[in-house]
Design a protein around this motif. Sequence first.
Motif, PDB file in Angstrom:
ATOM      1  N   LEU A 546       6.826 -19.381  75.323  1.00 34.49           N
ATOM      2  CA  LEU A 546       5.685 -18.915  73.645  1.00 34.49           C
ATOM      3  C   LEU A 546       5.497 -18.197  72.616  1.00 34.49           C
ATOM      4  N   GLY A 547       6.574 -18.481  72.432  1.00 32.44           N
ATOM      5  CA  GLY A 547       7.659 -17.775  71.106  1.00 32.44           C
ATOM      6  C   GLY A 547       6.925 -16.102  70.587  1.00 32.44           C
ATOM      7  N   TYR A 548       6.963 -15.625  72.456  1.00 34.41           N
ATOM      8  CA  TYR A 548       6.830 -13.735  72.483  1.00 34.41           C
ATOM      9  C   TYR A 548       8.314 -13.290  71.846  1.00 34.41           C
ATOM     10  N   PRO A 549       7.852 -12.047  71.965  1.00 37.04           N
ATOM     11  CA  PRO A 549       9.752 -10.971  71.606  1.00 37.04           C
ATOM     12  C   PRO A 549       9.981 -11.656  72.973  1.00 37.04           C
ATOM     13  N   PRO A 550      11.833 -11.714  73.424  1.00 37.03           N
ATOM     14  CA  PRO A 550      12.195 -10.817  72.148  1.00 37.03           C
ATOM     15  C   PRO A 550      12.995 -11.892  71.571  1.00 37.03           C
ATOM     16  N   PHE A 551      11.707 -13.227  71.322  1.00 38.78           N
ATOM     17  CA  PHE A 551      12.722 -14.204  71.008  1.00 38.78           C
ATOM     18  C   PHE A 551      11.985 -14.094  69.671  1.00 38.78           C
ATOM     19  N   HIS A 553      10.042 -12.327  66.392  1.00 42.73           N
ATOM     20  CA  HIS A 553       8.660 -10.753  66.709  1.00 42.73           C
ATOM     21  C   HIS A 553       7.523 -10.852  66.206  1.00 42.73           C
ATOM     22  N   ILE A 554       6.062  -9.637  66.118  1.00 37.23           N
ATOM     23  CA  ILE A 554       5.123 -10.358  66.240  1.00 37.23           C
ATOM     24  C   ILE A 554       4.680  -9.175  65.324  1.00 37.23           C
ATOM     25  N   VAL A 555       3.682 -10.054  64.357  1.00 41.01           N
ATOM     26  CA  VAL A 555       3.037  -9.730  62.699  1.00 41.01           C
ATOM     27  C   VAL A 555       1.700  -9.192  63.000  1.00 41.01           C
ATOM     28  N   ARG A 556       1.404  -8.548  63.410  1.00 38.38           N
ATOM     29  CA  ARG A 556      -0.451  -8.312  63.288  1.00 38.38           C
ATOM     30  C   ARG A 556      -1.117  -7.613  62.188  1.00 38.38           C
ATOM     31  N   VAL A 557      -2.608  -8.397  61.517  1.00 41.55           N
ATOM     32  CA  VAL A 557      -3.150  -7.993  60.350  1.00 41.55           C
ATOM     33  C   VAL A 557      -4.147  -7.424  60.896  1.00 41.55           C
ATOM     34  N   GLY A 595     -19.334   0.993  65.024  1.00 44.04           N
ATOM     35  CA  GLY A 595     -19.222   0.353  64.000  1.00 44.04           C
ATOM     36  C   GLY A 595     -18.984  -0.743  63.530  1.00 44.04           C
ATOM     37  N   ARG A 596     -17.652  -0.418  63.446  1.00 40.37           N
ATOM     38  CA  ARG A 596     -17.292  -1.737  62.295  1.00 40.37           C
ATOM     39  C   ARG A 596     -16.819  -2.900  63.077  1.00 40.37           C
ATOM     40  N   HIS A 597     -17.004  -3.750  62.621  1.00 36.27           N
ATOM     41  CA  HIS A 597     -16.768  -5.483  62.631  1.00 36.27           C
ATOM     42  C   HIS A 597     -14.999  -5.768  62.379  1.00 36.27           C
ATOM     43  N   ARG A 598     -14.250  -5.784  63.452  1.00 35.09           N
ATOM     44  CA  ARG A 598     -13.151  -6.147  63.096  1.00 35.09           C
ATOM     45  C   ARG A 598     -12.589  -7.850  63.326  1.00 35.09           C
ATOM     46  N   ALA A 599     -11.953  -8.737  63.046  1.00 30.98           N
ATOM     47  CA  ALA A 599     -10.425  -9.491  63.714  1.00 30.98           C
ATOM     48  C   ALA A 599      -9.273  -9.527  62.776  1.00 30.98           C
ATOM     49  N   GLN A 600      -8.477  -9.910  63.541  1.00 30.40           N
ATOM     50  CA  GLN A 600      -6.978  -9.910  63.438  1.00 30.40           C
ATOM     51  C   GLN A 600      -6.648 -11.711  62.854  1.00 30.40           C
ATOM     52  N   LEU A 601      -5.235 -11.585  62.554  1.00 31.57           N
ATOM     53  CA  LEU A 601      -4.720 -12.363  62.196  1.00 31.57           C
ATOM     54  C   LEU A 601      -2.990 -12.368  63.005  1.00 31.57           C
ATOM     55  N   VAL A 602      -2.528 -12.687  63.820  1.00 25.08           N
ATOM     56  CA  VAL A 602      -1.182 -12.729  64.561  1.00 25.08           C
ATOM     57  C   VAL A 602      -0.042 -13.660  64.258  1.00 25.08           C
ATOM     58  N   ALA A 603       0.909 -12.985  63.688  1.00 29.95           N
ATOM     59  CA  ALA A 603       2.040 -14.475  63.377  1.00 29.95           C
ATOM     60  C   ALA A 603       2.725 -14.099  64.685  1.00 29.95           C
ATOM     61  N   LYS A 604       3.913 -15.209  64.469  1.00 28.87           N
ATOM     62  CA  LYS A 604       5.150 -14.694  65.692  1.00 28.87           C
ATOM     63  C   LYS A 604       6.099 -15.453  64.932  1.00 28.87           C
ATOM     64  N   THR A 605       7.670 -15.233  64.510  1.00 27.15           N
ATOM     65  CA  THR A 605       8.006 -14.686  63.055  1.00 27.15           C
ATOM     66  C   THR A 605       9.116 -14.750  63.242  1.00 27.15           C
ATOM     67  N   ALA A 606      10.515 -15.211  63.066  1.00 24.87           N
ATOM     68  CA  ALA A 606      11.924 -14.482  63.274  1.00 24.87           C
ATOM     69  C   ALA A 606      12.209 -13.790  61.718  1.00 24.87           C
ATOM     70  N   VAL A 637       3.461  -4.374  61.642  1.00 22.35           N
ATOM     71  CA  VAL A 637       5.245  -5.248  62.959  1.00 22.35           C
ATOM     72  C   VAL A 637       5.472  -4.205  64.266  1.00 22.35           C
ATOM     73  N   ASP A 638       5.771  -5.474  65.383  1.00 21.60           N
ATOM     74  CA  ASP A 638       5.704  -4.923  66.757  1.00 21.60           C
ATOM     75  C   ASP A 638       4.696  -4.197  67.240  1.00 21.60           C
ATOM     76  N   PRO A 639       3.551  -5.037  67.245  1.00 19.02           N
ATOM     77  CA  PRO A 639       2.776  -4.010  68.146  1.00 19.02           C
ATOM     78  C   PRO A 639       3.059  -3.638  69.182  1.00 19.02           C
ATOM     79  N   GLN A 640       2.077  -2.874  69.766  1.00 20.12           N
ATOM     80  CA  GLN A 640       2.832  -2.956  71.647  1.00 20.12           C
ATOM     81  C   GLN A 640       1.254  -3.366  71.856  1.00 20.12           C
ATOM     82  N   THR A 641       0.329  -3.365  71.778  1.00 19.51           N
ATOM     83  CA  THR A 641      -0.980  -3.751  72.317  1.00 19.51           C
ATOM     84  C   THR A 641      -1.484  -5.080  70.875  1.00 19.51           C
TER      85      THR A 641
END
Length: 642
Positions: A546-551, A553-557, A595-606, A637-641
């Motif tokens: 699935l391309g998850y760590p440790p292979f 990294h994950i960066v989340r915005v 009360g705030r709407h949220r969204a996220q972009l997740v990136a898998k990257t070397a 960078v490298d979020p745990q959740t």
Amino acid sequence: MRFGTVVPLVTARALTGREFTYELPEGVGKGAVVSVPFGRSRARGVVIEVVDAPPDGVKALPVEQVVHELPETLIDLALWLAEYYGSTPARALELVAPVRRARRKEQAPPGERQSLEGEAAPERLSDPQEEALARVVGALDSGGGHFLLYGATGSGKTEVYLQAAAAALERGLGTIVLVPEIALAPQTVGRFRARFGDSVAILHSGLTDAERRDERERIASGEARVVVGARSAIFAPMRGVGLICVDEEHDASYKQESDPRYDARTVAAKRAALEGAVALYGSATPRPESWERLERLDLGERLGGRLPPVRIVDLRREAGYPLSAPLLAELGKLAENGGKAILLLNRRGIAPALHCRACGTTFRCPDCDVALVLHRDGSLRCHHCGHSELAPEECPVCRSTDLARIGAGTQRLERELAAKVPELELIRLDADTASDPEQLAAALRRFREADRVVLLGTQMVAKGHHFAGVALAAVVDADTGLGLPDFRAEERTFQLVTQLAGRSGRDAPGKVIVQSFQPDARPLELAARHDVRRFLADELVRRKELGYPPFRHIVRVLVSGPSEQGPQALLEELRAGLEGTGELLGPAPLLRLRGRHRAQLVAKTAEPRRLAGRAAQLLAAAAPAMRKAKLSAVVDVDPQTL
């Protein structure tokens, strides 16, 4: 005449990335914390470099005062941290140069009041302990190294830390010992104070400002050569660090959830590299990342006994919830015969997952292999990639209509315990009690000394505690963790159950009960067998596919705003600007928060640093429009959740 490049420690983001040149007094260099004229006022700043001359056209003002000085390696560490985690130099330098409060009175070191009693050194080490210690000491003498100290709960990891720290002290080197939470500090501090006395300092967020200042002064002066603390202790102003121990290295608490969003485990590795020190990561349930990357020092089985048997109770066949008949029977035996119990009430995660009470199926994303989250509009959504489907009215596996949100009813536990086993004393250990270190130490002391007592709490009760007489450990609801919408959900559940099992039966026969609506789930089956190696082997295969760590990294915005469209639209623009930097997932909507709407972009990257830097640039360019739309954004960078 000497000049220095100074980063003012100011909060305005427009200024936090800038450097200024000042004239330095004789003998002052990199690492000095100074007071400087700044505009119409003055500011604290840190000298990050000595230069021969100011830039052309700049008249350098003199530094007004040198407040104190920090080791140069801490400056290098902070500047690296700012770059890696997409923060600013000023915010990173604040971590190593916090404000020092004026001294008002002399007081005893907090370690005297916030520690449990330690224990004497064993007469001899086991053969695996001797081998691990020899490898660490060899690395101390040859420029450092990074190791995973692995062994079952009770296999003697802390004794290896203690003897390695003694070896470092013999060589004139200091030791930093990290624990994941304040809840673990009293026992660890007690063990180190029993060996090293007043040369042990303690650093964590539960200290008062005055206590923190006093402890930092003891460390900076060289009076304290061993530091024990939570994640911020990695920035201790110690010179000549030889050893950094990261206990319970699998724990997600090592990740800071506010800017700078650093991971103390990664920072420990970097500080060890800068110092030429040894980084020793210890756990009975290591992260797949550590298992894959680090040289292993294997301590093997529990010293002086076997791990207790684990019984999985199938809640689908039990009338009582949250207290099943088998769990009540074991608690009744304690009430009758005496002993201690630890009950874990795992209430992590506010996002409800949907699962079938009849067959235990949890609804998962077909692309990301994480639990789908039930939203108020009746849809099930993936918080990684945005996949969405309508919540079914019946289970697609067994056709049952008995579908439920995981985690319901756990609030009743404490009340039902008091009603059904009133003979047992209840001691609660949670975020409220842990916020006061002295109250926490008193609660742990009471549990250690009492009989017919239950330690009841959240995840912190499963972590690292070593108490005699614990005859029963129980996970009240193992499904709460399994249902979280996170690729680490199975890893966390396995770790939690295995760690809790390790609290039982250390000095006498013990039992472990795990209650679940999904008794056949892989993490529970393997935890019941204490099969860490098999779990990690399987998990690494899954992560690679699935391309998850440790292979990678994950960066989340993460973006939040007053409307649903604002965060989505900003992340769509951001995604277009990030094309080519990694595999991009989303943007995906998240549950509203405060009360705030949220969204996220997740990136898998070397290349996490490159991607985070690019995201930060794009967000900086969008700042005026974001202010107008009342949007806020976080790069993690490298979020745990997730």
